[in-house]
Design a protein around this motif. Structure first.
Motif, PDB file in Angstrom:
ATOM      1  N   ILE A  21     -29.726 -43.267  18.113  1.00  0.00           N
ATOM      2  CA  ILE A  21     -28.582 -43.292  19.024  1.00  0.00           C
ATOM      3  C   ILE A  21     -27.870 -41.943  19.033  1.00  0.00           C
ATOM      4  O   ILE A  21     -27.425 -41.456  20.081  1.00  0.00           O
ATOM      5  CB  ILE A  21     -27.617 -44.426  18.623  1.00  0.00           C
ATOM      6  CG1 ILE A  21     -28.254 -45.781  18.969  1.00  0.00           C
ATOM      7  CG2 ILE A  21     -26.270 -44.285  19.325  1.00  0.00           C
ATOM      8  CD1 ILE A  21     -27.465 -46.968  18.506  1.00  0.00           C
ATOM      9  N   ILE A  22     -27.779 -41.306  17.862  1.00  0.00           N
ATOM     10  CA  ILE A  22     -27.188 -39.967  17.790  1.00  0.00           C
ATOM     11  C   ILE A  22     -28.000 -38.987  18.634  1.00  0.00           C
ATOM     12  O   ILE A  22     -27.454 -38.138  19.339  1.00  0.00           O
ATOM     13  CB  ILE A  22     -27.108 -39.483  16.327  1.00  0.00           C
ATOM     14  CG1 ILE A  22     -26.059 -40.296  15.565  1.00  0.00           C
ATOM     15  CG2 ILE A  22     -26.749 -37.994  16.259  1.00  0.00           C
ATOM     16  CD1 ILE A  22     -26.014 -40.010  14.077  1.00  0.00           C
ATOM     17  N   GLY A  23     -29.328 -39.127  18.563  1.00  0.00           N
ATOM     18  CA  GLY A  23     -30.188 -38.263  19.373  1.00  0.00           C
ATOM     19  C   GLY A  23     -29.939 -38.433  20.853  1.00  0.00           C
ATOM     20  O   GLY A  23     -29.831 -37.451  21.599  1.00  0.00           O
ATOM     21  N   PHE A  24     -29.823 -39.696  21.293  1.00  0.00           N
ATOM     22  CA  PHE A  24     -29.506 -39.959  22.693  1.00  0.00           C
ATOM     23  C   PHE A  24     -28.152 -39.354  23.068  1.00  0.00           C
ATOM     24  O   PHE A  24     -27.975 -38.775  24.151  1.00  0.00           O
ATOM     25  CB  PHE A  24     -29.465 -41.468  22.960  1.00  0.00           C
ATOM     26  CG  PHE A  24     -30.816 -42.076  23.191  1.00  0.00           C
ATOM     27  CD1 PHE A  24     -31.676 -41.558  24.137  1.00  0.00           C
ATOM     28  CD2 PHE A  24     -31.233 -43.183  22.467  1.00  0.00           C
ATOM     29  CE1 PHE A  24     -32.924 -42.126  24.360  1.00  0.00           C
ATOM     30  CE2 PHE A  24     -32.463 -43.756  22.677  1.00  0.00           C
ATOM     31  CZ  PHE A  24     -33.322 -43.230  23.626  1.00  0.00           C
ATOM     32  N   THR A  25     -27.191 -39.505  22.157  1.00  0.00           N
ATOM     33  CA  THR A  25     -25.836 -39.025  22.426  1.00  0.00           C
ATOM     34  C   THR A  25     -25.802 -37.514  22.564  1.00  0.00           C
ATOM     35  O   THR A  25     -25.173 -36.968  23.481  1.00  0.00           O
ATOM     36  CB  THR A  25     -24.882 -39.472  21.295  1.00  0.00           C
ATOM     37  OG1 THR A  25     -24.932 -40.896  21.168  1.00  0.00           O
ATOM     38  CG2 THR A  25     -23.454 -39.055  21.602  1.00  0.00           C
ATOM     39  N   ILE A  26     -26.482 -36.808  21.642  1.00  0.00           N
ATOM     40  CA  ILE A  26     -26.539 -35.349  21.726  1.00  0.00           C
ATOM     41  C   ILE A  26     -27.278 -34.920  22.988  1.00  0.00           C
ATOM     42  O   ILE A  26     -26.899 -33.948  23.656  1.00  0.00           O
ATOM     43  CB  ILE A  26     -27.210 -34.755  20.475  1.00  0.00           C
ATOM     44  CG1 ILE A  26     -26.386 -35.088  19.223  1.00  0.00           C
ATOM     45  CG2 ILE A  26     -27.353 -33.243  20.607  1.00  0.00           C
ATOM     46  CD1 ILE A  26     -27.025 -34.630  17.931  1.00  0.00           C
TER      47      ILE A  26
END
Length: 272
Positions: A225-230
C-alpha cells in the motif's frame, strides 16, 4: 474531537473520489485509519455501537466532500493546477515515515516484503502513462445503461478501496469519467444510484480481500500500500515550475509536508 477529526477525513475521502489522480484510500492511509476502517466495516455488527460511531462521521464527511467539491473540482484544478498538485504531494510524502512505522510491527522491515512494495510502486508509476494515454477528463461518455453503470461502479471500487489506484483512471478506461463527474456536479441520481450499487458491492468484496491480506501478510500488504501511495505522487507531479508560480508552489509543498507529518502523529494521539 475525534468525531470531528473523522468527519474531516471523510470530506477528504469524498474529495479523493472525484480528484484526478488520487484514490480515497490514499487519504485513509495518510491519516492512519485505513486498516481500522477495513476492520470496522467487516466487523460492523460484532461491535455495532463502536463501529457506527467511528464510521458515521466518516460517511457523513464523504457525502459532504462529494457535494462540496463536485462543482469546484474542475474549476480549482484548471486555475491552480500546480499549486494543488504540490500541496497534495507534500501531504502524501509527509506521512511516509509514519506509514513505515506502522508497517514495521516487528521493529524492522523484512527484505522479502520490499518486493511487493516495489511492484506496487512501479504500478503506480505506470498510471502516469495510462492517464497521458487516455487524456484526463477528455474521455467521452459511454453507454448510460443501468447494467453498464453498475459494472462501472463495481470496477471503480478498486480505486476507492486500494490506496494509490486512481478510480478516475478506471472510469476513463470504461469511458464514463465525464458522465460520472457531471452526475456528481448536478446530483443526477439516474447515474449515481446504479454506480453507487456497483460501488457498494465492489467495496464489500475488495475490503474482504484486503482484510485477508492484512491478517495473513500484514507487513507485505502494508508495504504494498505504501508503494501504491508513493506511486500516486508521480501521478500527481505536474513537473517543475519556475517564476512566480514556483515561488508559490514550493512553499505550499513544504507547508503541506510539515502539516501532514504533524497530522499523522496527531491521529495516533487522538485514537488513543
Amino acid at each position: 474531537m475525534k468525531y470531528f477529526y473523522n468527519f474531516l477525513i471523510g470530506i477528504l475521502m469524498g474529495f479523493g473520489a472525484i480528484l484526478p489522480g488520487v484514490s480515497s484510500g490514499v487519504f485513509c492511509v495518510i491519516f492512519g485509519i485505513y486498516e481500522k476502517l477495513v476492520n470496522s466495516i467487516i466487523n460492523f455488527f460484532k461491535d455495532f455501537k463502536t463501529n457506527f460511531l467511528f464510521l458515521f462521521p466518516i460517511g457523513l464527511g464523504v457525502i459532504a466532500g462529494v457535494v462540496l467539491f463536485g462543482n469546484v473540482i474542475k474549476y480549482f484544478f484548471s486555475l491552480y493546477k500546480f499549486q494543488s498538485c504540490y500541496a497534495f504531494i507534500g501531504l502524501i510524502l509527509g506521512t511516509i515515515p509514519s506509514l513505515f512505522k506502522q508497517a514495521s510491527t516487528n521493529k524492522y522491515v523484512e527484505l522479502k516484503n520490499i518486493i511487493p512494495m516495489i511492484i506496487s510502486f512501479l504500478f503506480g508509476i505506470a498510471l502516469i502513462f495510462i492517464e497521458k494515454l487516455l487524456g484526463l477528463g477528455t474521455t467521452s461518455s459511454a453507454s448510460s445503461s443501468y447494467l453498464y453503470l453498475i459494472l462501472s461502479g463495481f470496477l471503480m471500487s478498486v480505486g476507492i478501496v486500494v490506496p494509490g489506484i486512481s478510480n478516475t483512471v478506471i472510469l476513463m478506461c470504461l469511458g464514463v469519467y465525464t458522465t460520472y463527474i457531471d452526475a456528481v456536479a448536478t446530483i443526477n441520481f439516474h447515474i449515481l444510484v446504479p454506480m453507487g450499487i456497483g460501488l457498494f458491492f465492489g467495496c464489500l468484496l475488495w475490503i474482504r480481500i484486503i482484510k485477508y491480506l492484512f491478517d495473513k501478510y500484514h507487513q507485505a500488504t502494508s508495504l504494498c500500500i505504501i508503494g501504491f501511495t508513493i506511486g500516486s505522487v508521480f501521478v500527481l507531479f505536474p513537473g517543475f515550475v519556475h517564476g512566480i508560480v514556483g515561488l508559490i508552489c514550493y512553499p505550499i509543498f513544504f507547508v503541506s509536508l510539515i502539516l501532514s507529518y504533524k497530522l499523522a502523529n496527531l491521529e495516533n494521539t487522538v485514537s488513543t
